[in-house]
Design a protein around this motif. Sequence first.
Motif, PDB file in Angstrom:
ATOM      1  N   LYS A  60     -18.702 -10.319  -8.129  1.00  0.00           N
ATOM      2  CA  LYS A  60     -17.489  -9.471  -8.174  1.00  0.00           C
ATOM      3  C   LYS A  60     -17.210  -8.901  -6.784  1.00  0.00           C
ATOM      4  CE  LYS A  60     -17.622  -7.734 -12.920  1.00  0.00           C
ATOM      5  NZ  LYS A  60     -16.423  -8.329 -13.495  1.00  0.00           N
ATOM      6  N   PRO A  61     -16.020  -9.127  -6.272  1.00  0.00           N
ATOM      7  CA  PRO A  61     -15.722  -8.556  -4.947  1.00  0.00           C
ATOM      8  C   PRO A  61     -15.252  -7.112  -5.063  1.00  0.00           C
ATOM      9  CG  PRO A  61     -13.879  -9.861  -5.726  1.00  0.00           C
ATOM     10  CD  PRO A  61     -14.900  -9.883  -6.827  1.00  0.00           C
ATOM     11  N   ILE A  62     -15.304  -6.386  -3.962  1.00  0.00           N
ATOM     12  CA  ILE A  62     -14.619  -5.089  -3.905  1.00  0.00           C
ATOM     13  C   ILE A  62     -13.292  -5.406  -3.223  1.00  0.00           C
ATOM     14  CG2 ILE A  62     -14.664  -2.764  -2.901  1.00  0.00           C
ATOM     15  CD1 ILE A  62     -17.748  -2.950  -3.312  1.00  0.00           C
ATOM     16  N   PRO A  63     -12.198  -5.424  -3.981  1.00  0.00           N
ATOM     17  CA  PRO A  63     -10.954  -6.003  -3.445  1.00  0.00           C
ATOM     18  C   PRO A  63     -10.309  -5.134  -2.376  1.00  0.00           C
ATOM     19  CG  PRO A  63     -10.559  -5.006  -5.579  1.00  0.00           C
ATOM     20  CD  PRO A  63     -12.030  -4.862  -5.320  1.00  0.00           C
ATOM     21  N   ARG A  64      -9.658  -5.772  -1.434  1.00  0.00           N
ATOM     22  CA  ARG A  64      -8.898  -4.993  -0.448  1.00  0.00           C
ATOM     23  C   ARG A  64      -7.600  -4.512  -1.070  1.00  0.00           C
ATOM     24  NH1 ARG A  64      -8.923  -6.918   5.473  1.00  0.00           N
ATOM     25  NH2 ARG A  64      -8.027  -4.820   5.545  1.00  0.00           N
ATOM     26  N   GLU A  65      -7.064  -5.298  -1.987  1.00  0.00           N
ATOM     27  CA  GLU A  65      -5.832  -4.914  -2.688  1.00  0.00           C
ATOM     28  C   GLU A  65      -6.210  -4.534  -4.114  1.00  0.00           C
ATOM     29  OE1 GLU A  65      -2.245  -6.366  -2.106  1.00  0.00           O
ATOM     30  OE2 GLU A  65      -2.700  -6.130   0.031  1.00  0.00           O
ATOM     31  N   GLY A  66      -5.680  -3.418  -4.596  1.00  0.00           N
ATOM     32  CA  GLY A  66      -6.040  -2.977  -5.944  1.00  0.00           C
ATOM     33  C   GLY A  66      -5.528  -3.923  -7.022  1.00  0.00           C
ATOM     34  N   ARG A  67      -6.126  -3.786  -8.222  1.00  0.00           N
ATOM     35  CA  ARG A  67      -5.718  -4.611  -9.365  1.00  0.00           C
ATOM     36  C   ARG A  67      -5.225  -3.698 -10.480  1.00  0.00           C
ATOM     37  NH1 ARG A  67     -10.176  -7.866 -11.568  1.00  0.00           N
ATOM     38  NH2 ARG A  67     -11.456  -6.019 -11.289  1.00  0.00           N
ATOM     39  N   PRO A  68      -4.558  -4.251 -11.472  1.00  0.00           N
ATOM     40  CA  PRO A  68      -4.070  -3.382 -12.562  1.00  0.00           C
ATOM     41  C   PRO A  68      -5.221  -2.650 -13.255  1.00  0.00           C
ATOM     42  CG  PRO A  68      -3.120  -5.571 -12.718  1.00  0.00           C
ATOM     43  CD  PRO A  68      -4.157  -5.642 -11.642  1.00  0.00           C
ATOM     44  N   LEU A  69      -4.986  -1.420 -13.593  1.00  0.00           N
ATOM     45  CA  LEU A  69      -5.993  -0.583 -14.270  1.00  0.00           C
ATOM     46  C   LEU A  69      -6.499  -1.258 -15.551  1.00  0.00           C
ATOM     47  CD1 LEU A  69      -7.318   2.318 -14.506  1.00  0.00           C
ATOM     48  CD2 LEU A  69      -5.395   2.883 -15.962  1.00  0.00           C
TER      49      LEU A  69
END
Length: 491
Positions: A60-69
């Motif tokens: 699992k990455p720690i994304p630079r761009e957020g994802r939907p809650l």
Amino acid sequence: MTVKDKNITEVIKLATPTREEIKQVLNQFVDEMLTQDEQLKAAPVRKPADASIRQKIAAKPIPREGRPLTTAVSEMLTDIYAYGDNMRHPRHFGFVPGPSSLVSWLGDVLSSAYNVHAAEWTVSPTAVEIEQKLVRWFCDKVGYGPKASGVFVSGGSMATLTALVAARHKILTPENQHLGTAYISNQTHSSVIKDLHVIGLSDRQIRKIPVDADFRLDVNALKKTIMQDKANGAIPFLVIATAGTTNTGSIDPLKDITAICRNFNMWLHVDGAFGASILLSQRYRHVLDGIAAADSVSWDGHKWLFQTYSSSMVLVKDKADLLNSYYAHPEYLKDLESKHAHFNPADMSIELTRPARALKLWLTLQVLGSDKIGATIDHGVEMTQYAEKVLRNVPQVEITSPAQLAMITFRYAPQNLSEAQQDELNQQISQKMLATGFAGVYTTELNGHKVLRLCIINPNTAETDIKATIQKLTQICQNLVQQHRIAVGQN
Ligand SMILES: Cc1ncc(COP(=O)(O)O)c(C=O)c1O
């Protein structure tokens, strides 16, 4: 508003979930959680994290761009919260389980939603008043007088640490601290040794006193060791007695230990992380007679008061002892100093910023009432007594410590196996039971032998759960013995 300001506002807004998303997530998870709760008995007590889920988490990455809650939350539900031991399961008898009440959970949700800063009366007067009121109520249960007080902390380890700092401060000086000696039993919880190290004691300053046949600190050995230490120039300053040891539920002889502490001017701390809750039982509270003489007591909410984790209290007979150790108002907190003698948790404990841990217990007491909690504690004691009765009728079982508070230990001891083989047998019985997912039965060691241990505090544990667990353990034992072609008598 400048164009730049407008952009900043928009960016922040985009990163915040919408009201609708938050409501959707809450509805879905509350629904799932309550369904799970209703079906708990049919579910396994634990779901081990196999290689595939561990790989999934590792990837699992720690994304630079957020994802939907909604996506992130559903992944957390399936990939994180679903695994491990379910400490709320009515057949989880391991460690001290955490059968948290749904009311405590709700109180926790509320307190974290409002993010109450419960360090100082001036900032959160109502939450802090409630904490003080609860602390007073629990001090009354201990039997403490008007000078008593205390604070909520995260757990038993921290509660004891908070008290031990006060003990060291009161009795030792920086100059003679290297001579201070503290006394525990060989059944004292491991966190206490950690706490003693944290307050600066080396192993050479910690005496592990043996226990009697009932796993209670041996007071004669205690007295003798203290006298020897004094004769050798040490400064005995602290005894930590346990009200409900983790291994067997035994209660150290509080009155005798108090007499020794008075005689040698020593601080008595009672570790009641698990067992102090018995003070809410009308029927059994007498087992802690004498506890009011202790200088301090630790008492966990997240064990036998049915709280979600991070709920514990340290109570002291004299509030001044905590204030003397912890009162430290720096210049940037001067605005918070009150002219009135308000209760400031930060003045009496290690933490400054802290959540309002008392509120969930407050809500639990408001909704369930203290009588119901007392009756639920009685239930645990009586279920454990029932377990002992059932176990006494299983031919190959040896009771290694009887029902005490809510703990019982025993071992399968087929006579034609050596002691080492019996140890191995009991270890394997536990592992096989855990693998079935039916019940959480772990081992501990007593007098050098592997034993099985049940801690039965869950309000939803019924006699049928206990009977079925013991039947399954016995069946597993028979299968193991047969597989190893070791003949044992009829079971
Ligand atoms: C008797 C006793 N003391 C202290 C502790 C440590 O408490 P906590 O895990 O809340 O820090 C435990 C934990 O099981 C315990 O049983």
